[in-house]
Design a protein around this motif. Structure first.
Motif, PDB file in Angstrom:
ATOM      1  N   LEU A 116       0.900  -1.695  -0.041  1.00  0.00           N
ATOM      2  CA  LEU A 116      -0.381   0.395   0.054  1.00  0.00           C
ATOM      3  C   LEU A 116       0.456   1.419  -0.417  1.00  0.00           C
ATOM      4  O   LEU A 116       0.331   2.790  -0.265  1.00  0.00           O
ATOM      5  CB  LEU A 116      -1.341   0.061   1.190  1.00  0.00           C
ATOM      6  CG  LEU A 116      -2.095  -1.213   1.546  1.00  0.00           C
ATOM      7  CD1 LEU A 116      -2.384  -1.131   2.763  1.00  0.00           C
ATOM      8  CD2 LEU A 116      -3.182  -1.341   0.546  1.00  0.00           C
ATOM      9  N   ASP A 119       0.901   4.434  -2.655  1.00  0.00           N
ATOM     10  CA  ASP A 119      -0.386   4.519  -2.567  1.00  0.00           C
ATOM     11  C   ASP A 119      -0.598   6.060  -1.544  1.00  0.00           C
ATOM     12  O   ASP A 119      -0.942   6.924  -1.491  1.00  0.00           O
ATOM     13  CB  ASP A 119      -2.253   4.256  -2.338  1.00  0.00           C
ATOM     14  CG  ASP A 119      -2.851   3.534  -4.156  1.00  0.00           C
ATOM     15  OD1 ASP A 119      -2.159   3.640  -5.236  1.00  0.00           O
ATOM     16  OD2 ASP A 119      -2.923   2.950  -3.906  1.00  0.00           O
ATOM     17  N   TRP A 134     -10.611   6.280   0.468  1.00  0.00           N
ATOM     18  CA  TRP A 134      -9.323   5.471  -0.216  1.00  0.00           C
ATOM     19  C   TRP A 134      -8.709   4.430   0.578  1.00  0.00           C
ATOM     20  O   TRP A 134      -8.645   2.680   0.050  1.00  0.00           O
ATOM     21  CB  TRP A 134      -7.528   6.073   0.043  1.00  0.00           C
ATOM     22  CG  TRP A 134      -6.807   4.828  -0.598  1.00  0.00           C
ATOM     23  CD1 TRP A 134      -6.581   4.844  -1.558  1.00  0.00           C
ATOM     24  CD2 TRP A 134      -5.689   4.720   0.555  1.00  0.00           C
ATOM     25  NE1 TRP A 134      -5.536   4.359  -2.020  1.00  0.00           N
ATOM     26  CE2 TRP A 134      -5.040   3.593  -0.415  1.00  0.00           C
ATOM     27  CE3 TRP A 134      -5.459   4.433   1.778  1.00  0.00           C
ATOM     28  CZ2 TRP A 134      -4.407   3.125   0.165  1.00  0.00           C
ATOM     29  CZ3 TRP A 134      -4.823   4.065   2.150  1.00  0.00           C
ATOM     30  CH2 TRP A 134      -4.054   2.548   1.087  1.00  0.00           C
ATOM     31  N   HIS A 138     -10.143   0.524  -0.297  1.00  0.00           N
ATOM     32  CA  HIS A 138      -8.422  -0.724  -0.461  1.00  0.00           C
ATOM     33  C   HIS A 138      -8.618  -1.329   0.664  1.00  0.00           C
ATOM     34  O   HIS A 138      -7.877  -2.752   0.799  1.00  0.00           O
ATOM     35  CB  HIS A 138      -7.173   0.156  -0.971  1.00  0.00           C
ATOM     36  CG  HIS A 138      -6.973   0.495  -1.960  1.00  0.00           C
ATOM     37  ND1 HIS A 138      -7.925   1.852  -2.332  1.00  0.00           N
ATOM     38  CD2 HIS A 138      -7.171   0.076  -3.232  1.00  0.00           C
ATOM     39  CE1 HIS A 138      -7.771   2.398  -3.702  1.00  0.00           C
ATOM     40  NE2 HIS A 138      -7.423   1.251  -4.376  1.00  0.00           N
ATOM     41  N   PRO A 400      -5.786  -4.985   3.817  1.00  0.00           N
ATOM     42  CA  PRO A 400      -5.680  -4.736   2.548  1.00  0.00           C
ATOM     43  C   PRO A 400      -6.529  -6.104   1.501  1.00  0.00           C
ATOM     44  O   PRO A 400      -6.800  -7.354   2.152  1.00  0.00           O
ATOM     45  CB  PRO A 400      -4.315  -5.275   1.712  1.00  0.00           C
ATOM     46  CG  PRO A 400      -3.426  -4.296   2.959  1.00  0.00           C
ATOM     47  CD  PRO A 400      -3.883  -4.926   4.855  1.00  0.00           C
TER      48      PRO A 400
END
Length: 401
Positions: A116, A119, A134, A138, A400
């Motif tokens: 991750l 990002d 976000w 995710h 995640p």
């Protein structure tokens, strides 16, 4: 020396000159054509751009109505999937503070959550709502529970980085030593206890030469060892003072025994927070040594420079990254892995917190599924807060998808 003269007729020289001029004109024509061709090539065959590309648009999460999967079992906990609406205070948290701690975790990315990090860095300047969106797109929130699912609540305590005056040399009134690991100290190999280190000649001989600096108060030395690190304003032999950090280096591999529990078990106090313990010590100065010896565990330190940038963060935790005040927690790694983003909720007399934190540290007393130690910062104010915080806790791992 003999000189030789070259003779030519004037007509042959004129013909040669005309031929050279003709060749020069042809050369200039060819050269010009080549230059024009090269320029045309440059305008029609541009190299591919190498600069950074614009980040992709942020993902907008869909409705939170997906079918939830079964619980996930870990070594010391069970994770039960929940909806984002189950996280108390999720829409109110100041995400930018937590994002700094998350970026710190990305300095030592852990498996799974490390993917991750691109990002996370890209979103460092995004708004809190964009960061929340976000996360919802995710990550999947999981409620942390014991393996048997017996309770969703656990215990939250707090720790901090003490700030003390110290001396490089032993002085009258400042002669309590702090040590680097002496020879013979090794992992999983029990060494002398605290009491033995202060009373046995062979233990004192083994410690000789390992002194880093000296404090005035043996209770402060105990606090420093329990917290695991601290900031020292140390006076050098020259009289100059400088701020350094003492970081955790090793222990004597003896079991940790809580001095607060020792007092409670003997009916000495009802309040086993640090303020309560200090009040008992003030009232019983002749028993201070007995109290300290009840904890056989000793921590050894390493000295670290403390730059202006380093001073803005705490010491490095077990993950290997600097801790962020109010956003880093210590956990049982069998329950929650290092580097995981975690949603924390606690209500009580000392603090009401609902916020995003990062699992970046652990401790010998941090064991169990729903158990965390909250890094409060450094100095006296943080110490006062940490010494009193002991209240209910609920945790959610954000993992995640």
């Amino acid at each position: 020396m003999v000189h030789h003269t070259i003779r030519t007729s004037s007509s042959r020289a004129i013909k040669a000159s005309r031929k050279i001029n003709h060749m020069n004109r042809r050369f200039r024509i060819v050269l010009g054509a080549l230059i024009v061709g090269m320029l045309a090539s440059c305008t029609t065959r541009q190299p591919a751009p190498t600069g950074p590309r614009e980040p992709p648009p942020l993902t907008t999460p869909g409705p939170d109505t997906a079918v939830l999967g079964p619980p996930v079992k870990k070594t010391a906990s069970r994770w039960t999937p929940v909806r984002w609406s189950d996280l108390p205070g999720f829409s109110q948290d100041n995400m930018s503070e937590a994002w700094n701690a998350w970026i710190k975790s990305c300095e030592r990315p852990m498996p799974t959550v490390g993917r991750l990090c691109n990002d996370v860095r890209r979103l460092s300047l995004a708004t809190a709502d964009e960061q929340r969106g976000w996360m919802q797109a995710h990550l999947q929130p999981y409620r942390v529970e014991p393996l048997d699912g017996s309770s969703t609540e656990g215990l939250l305590t707090s720790y901090y980085e003490p700030l003390y005056q110290a001396s490089r040399l032993p002085l009258s009134g400042m002669n309590v030593p702090l040590y680097r690991p002496p020879a013979g100290v090794a992992p999983k190999k029990p060494w002398f206890t605290r009491q033995q280190m202060e009373t046995l000649p062979e233990a004192r001989a083994a410690l000789a030469g390992s002194e880093l600096m000296y404090l005035a108060d043996p209770v402060d030395a105990m606090v420093l060892q329990i917290q695991g690190s601290g900031r020292m304003l140390v006076t050098e032999p020259s009289g100059a003072q400088r701020l350094v950090r003492l970081g955790f280096a090793a222990t004597n591999e003896q079991p940790y025994k809580s001095i607060g529990k020792w007092l409670l078990d003997r009916g000495e106090v009802r309040d086993a927070t640090w303020p309560g313990i200090k009040a008992w010590i003030f009232a019983n100065p002749d028993r201070t040594q007995e109290l300290l010896w009840s904890n056989p565990r000793v921590v050894f330190f390493r000295e670290e420079p403390l730059s202006e940038l380093d001073a803005q963060f705490g010491p490095k935790g077990a993950q290997g990254v600097a801790l962020t005040p109010g956003r880093s927690i210590a956990v049982d790694p069998g329950s929650i892995p290092y580097g995981a983003p975690v949603w924390l909720s606690t209500t009580g007399p000392q603090a009401n917190l609902q916020r995003l934190v990062m699992a970046q540290d652990t401790g010998s007393a941090i064991r169990g599924a729903v158990r965390a130690d909250y890094f409060a910062g450094w100095g006296a104010e943080a110490g006062e807060f940490a010494g009193r915080l002991k209240q209910n806790l609920r945790l959610w791992v954000l993992w995640p998808k």
